[in-house]
Design a protein around this motif. Structure first.
Motif, mmCIF file in Angstrom:
data_model
loop_
_atom_site.group_PDB
_atom_site.id
_atom_site.type_symbol
_atom_site.label_atom_id
_atom_site.label_comp_id
_atom_site.label_asym_id
_atom_site.label_seq_id
_atom_site.Cartn_x
_atom_site.Cartn_y
_atom_site.Cartn_z
ATOM 1 N N LEU A 46 0.850 -1.188 0.000
ATOM 2 C CA LEU A 46 0.000 0.000 0.000
ATOM 3 C C LEU A 46 0.886 1.238 0.000
ATOM 4 C CD1 LEU A 46 -2.891 1.023 0.026
ATOM 5 C CD2 LEU A 46 -2.873 0.877 2.522
ATOM 6 N N LEU A 47 0.844 1.966 -1.110
ATOM 7 C CA LEU A 47 1.712 3.122 -1.338
ATOM 8 C C LEU A 47 0.968 4.413 -0.995
ATOM 9 C CD1 LEU A 47 4.376 4.291 -2.567
ATOM 10 C CD2 LEU A 47 3.243 4.171 -4.799
ATOM 11 N N ASP A 48 1.564 5.228 -0.141
ATOM 12 C CA ASP A 48 1.049 6.556 0.186
ATOM 13 C C ASP A 48 1.579 7.522 -0.867
ATOM 14 O OD1 ASP A 48 0.540 9.092 1.174
ATOM 15 O OD2 ASP A 48 1.231 8.663 3.204
ATOM 16 N N VAL A 49 0.692 8.036 -1.728
ATOM 17 C CA VAL A 49 1.142 8.859 -2.852
ATOM 18 C C VAL A 49 1.166 10.350 -2.515
ATOM 19 C CG1 VAL A 49 0.414 7.171 -4.569
ATOM 20 C CG2 VAL A 49 -1.172 8.999 -3.879
ATOM 21 N N THR A 50 0.846 10.705 -1.281
ATOM 22 C CA THR A 50 0.878 12.129 -0.938
ATOM 23 C C THR A 50 2.287 12.689 -1.012
ATOM 24 O OG1 THR A 50 1.053 11.625 1.439
ATOM 25 C CG2 THR A 50 -1.163 11.946 0.533
ATOM 26 N N SER A 51 3.292 11.821 -0.857
ATOM 27 C CA SER A 51 4.672 12.307 -0.956
ATOM 28 C C SER A 51 5.020 12.747 -2.380
ATOM 29 C CB SER A 51 5.649 11.232 -0.484
ATOM 30 O OG SER A 51 5.564 10.080 -1.300
ATOM 31 N N PHE A 52 4.210 12.296 -3.347
ATOM 32 C CA PHE A 52 4.391 12.737 -4.734
ATOM 33 C C PHE A 52 3.506 13.945 -5.062
ATOM 34 C CE2 PHE A 52 5.489 8.220 -4.691
ATOM 35 C CZ PHE A 52 6.700 8.212 -5.376
ATOM 36 N N GLY A 53 2.772 14.422 -4.058
ATOM 37 C CA GLY A 53 1.870 15.543 -4.268
ATOM 38 C C GLY A 53 0.612 15.175 -5.017
ATOM 39 N N LEU A 54 0.213 13.888 -4.968
ATOM 40 C CA LEU A 54 -0.912 13.392 -5.751
ATOM 41 C C LEU A 54 -1.995 12.799 -4.851
ATOM 42 C CD1 LEU A 54 1.133 11.463 -8.465
ATOM 43 C CD2 LEU A 54 0.138 13.761 -8.697
ATOM 44 N N THR A 55 -3.186 12.711 -5.395
ATOM 45 C CA THR A 55 -4.223 11.890 -4.788
ATOM 46 C C THR A 55 -4.154 10.492 -5.388
ATOM 47 O OG1 THR A 55 -5.904 12.393 -6.463
ATOM 48 C CG2 THR A 55 -5.732 13.905 -4.580
ATOM 49 N N GLY A 56 -4.830 9.553 -4.736
ATOM 50 C CA GLY A 56 -4.871 8.209 -5.286
ATOM 51 C C GLY A 56 -5.532 8.168 -6.647
#
Length: 487
Positions: free
Chosen positions: A370-380
């Motif tokens: 399960l990847l938290d994509v907030t570190s890329f500045g994105l929503t799922g």
């Protein structure tokens, strides 16, 4: 099917090819658009990196089993006790499916009729209620269509069932809709409370769960998950259930293949500890779309009344395919496959971590990452769409305390069963992590004005999709889907 399944030879591929070509030609004479869409679906699956944790590739034997005249039978009731005549062959099919399920999972009782995992859970819920609760006077509510029931009707129903309580894992912590999510039937049938995970680690806190159960005193404690990337100690869950007088029901739909393949044993195998265990037969188990219920003897009679209690006519052709898939899962090769699924998930997680990505719980020890994509500045939602543009098929997923809610989400869920079936190993999954990070680093949310960004719209940098498609094509060509199968 691939190097990861029972090793079919050239004759097998030739026979399967002939069967599918003939079937599609027959379909084409009636509705050519359906034949074309079916051919296109195989081409699309062959050309994409399928990383959806709830999907897999069934063998040709399983798929072909579903396309037979067993589909023409009505068989309400159960083995030897049908409401229709002429079901002797369905009795054989259901008996074989149940036999394989009992032997595979070491369960005293198995019920093969549920059409899906949700149906399996409904059968389990009502079987537990029927076994433990007397609820006369339901006829007047039962006469209404479910869509016509008001909230007052639901409250009356809950009260007539003894105001029963259910406790399951929350959706954002990794639970499933059917574990008590309020808009779902499970959240309407019961007074429910959710348990979550430790806010710092993302891991189950058994002491906190036990304290919540002592306070809430549920009739049903639900274990299992759809997006929790760790193993669960089901012996501890049973201790908690016994302490508060609850029935322990475990939904192992996602990880049933790891149980069948003996990757999860002892306290991590739910079947010896749960009163009732439910599962789907696809996902990591690699069978047809359908469900199973496994139960301890005291619940078997009530589960056996799944039809007509919850279900209508069983899908005899799908039960036959379940029997074939369960027979495949009893082969030693399936245990080797299941271990590779878990090993590959670790490789995928390590590939993300060494490239600076943030994972919920910091890793995995099952088949889910399960990847938290907030570190890329994105929503799922943005991440899911950008990855699909590049030929990487995933699904967006909530993470604990998700700031973007259940629709846009802040996570992407990855699963390794499907690509492991194709023959992917550690090196390929490390490369998959590299490609995913490449896409996400080159995706930007679209601005909605001077003060904000869209949660859905995005821009993928020029050349990214083409670059990732080309790189993935090499791995896919080296690990073909249904090798030798030609249409």
């Amino acid at each position: 099917m691939t190097s990861s399944t029972a090793a079919p030879g050239a004759d097998y591929a030739d026979t399967a090819s002939a069967a599918y070509r003939a079937a599609l030609q027959v379909i084409e004479t009636v509705e050519p658009r359906i034949a074309a869409a079916t051919r296109k679906e195989l081409a699309d699956q062959r050309d994409s990196l399928k990383l959806i944790a709830s999907e897999n590739y069934a063998s040709p034997a399983v798929l072909l089993t579903m396309g037979t005249w067993l589909s023409d039978k009505y068989a309400e009731g159960t083995i030897g006790h049908r409401f229709y005549a002429g079901c002797q062959n369905v009795d054989v099919v259901e008996s074989v499916a149940a036999e394989h399920a009992r032997e595979l999972f070491g369960a005293p009782y198995a019920y093969a009729q549920p059409h899906s995992g949700i149906d399996a859970n409904l059968v389990a819920f009502w079987a537990i209620l029927a076994t433990r609760v007397e609820a006369p006077g339901l006829a007047e509510l039962g006469a209404k269509h479910v869509n016509d029931l008001s909230e007052a009707d639901w409250e009356s129903l809950r009260n007539k069932l003894g105001n029963q309580r259910l406790m399951g894992m929350s959706l954002d912590a990794g639970g499933h809709l059917t574990h008590g999510f309020r808009p779902n039937i499970s959240g309407k049938m019961f007074h429910q409370r959710s348990y979550g995970t430790d806010p710092e680690t993302g891991l189950l806190d058994y002491d906190a769960l036990a304290a919540a159960a002592r306070e809430f005193k549920p009739l049903i404690l639900v274990g299992g998950y759809s997006a929790y990337p760790r193993r669960v100690d089901f012996a501890k869950l049973r201790e908690i259930a016994d302490e508060v007088g609850a029935t322990l029901m475990v939904d192992m739909a996602h990880f049933a293949g790891l149980v069948a393949g003996k990757v999860f044993t002892g306290d991590e195998d739910p079947v010896p500890h749960a009163h009732v265990t439910t599962t789907t037969t696809h996902k990591s188990l690699r069978g047809p779309r359908g469900g199973l219920v496994l139960a301890q003897p005291e619940y078997s009679d009530a589960v056996d009344k799944g039809c007509p209690m919850v279900l209508g006519g069983p899908l005899s052709h799908v039960m036959a395919a379940k029997a074939v898939a369960l027979a495949e899962a009893r082969q030693p090769s399936f245990q080797a496959y299941a271990q590779r699924v878990a090993d590959n998930a670790k490789s995928l997680a390590e590939g993300f971590l060494k490239r600076g990505a943030r994972l919920v719980t910091g890793g995995t020890d099952n088949h889910i990452v399960l990847l938290d994509v907030t570190s890329f500045g994105l929503t799922g939602r943005q991440a899911e769409s950008a990855l699909l543009d590049a030929g990487v098929v995933t699904n967006r997923n909530s993470i604990p305390a998700d700031p973007n809610g259940a629709w846009y989400t802040s996570g992407i869920r990855f699963g390794t069963p499907a690509l492991t079936t194709r023959g992917f190993g550690a090196a390929e999954f490390d490369r998959v992590a590299e490609l995913v990070v490449d896409v996400l680093q080159n995706t930007q949310p679209n601005s909605t004005g001077p003060t904000g960004f869209s949660k859905a719209k995005y821009t993928l940098a020029d050349g990214t999709a083409e670059r990732v498609h080309a790189a993935s094509a090499e791995m896919l060509a080296a690990n073909p889907l249904y090798p030798g199968l030609t249409l």
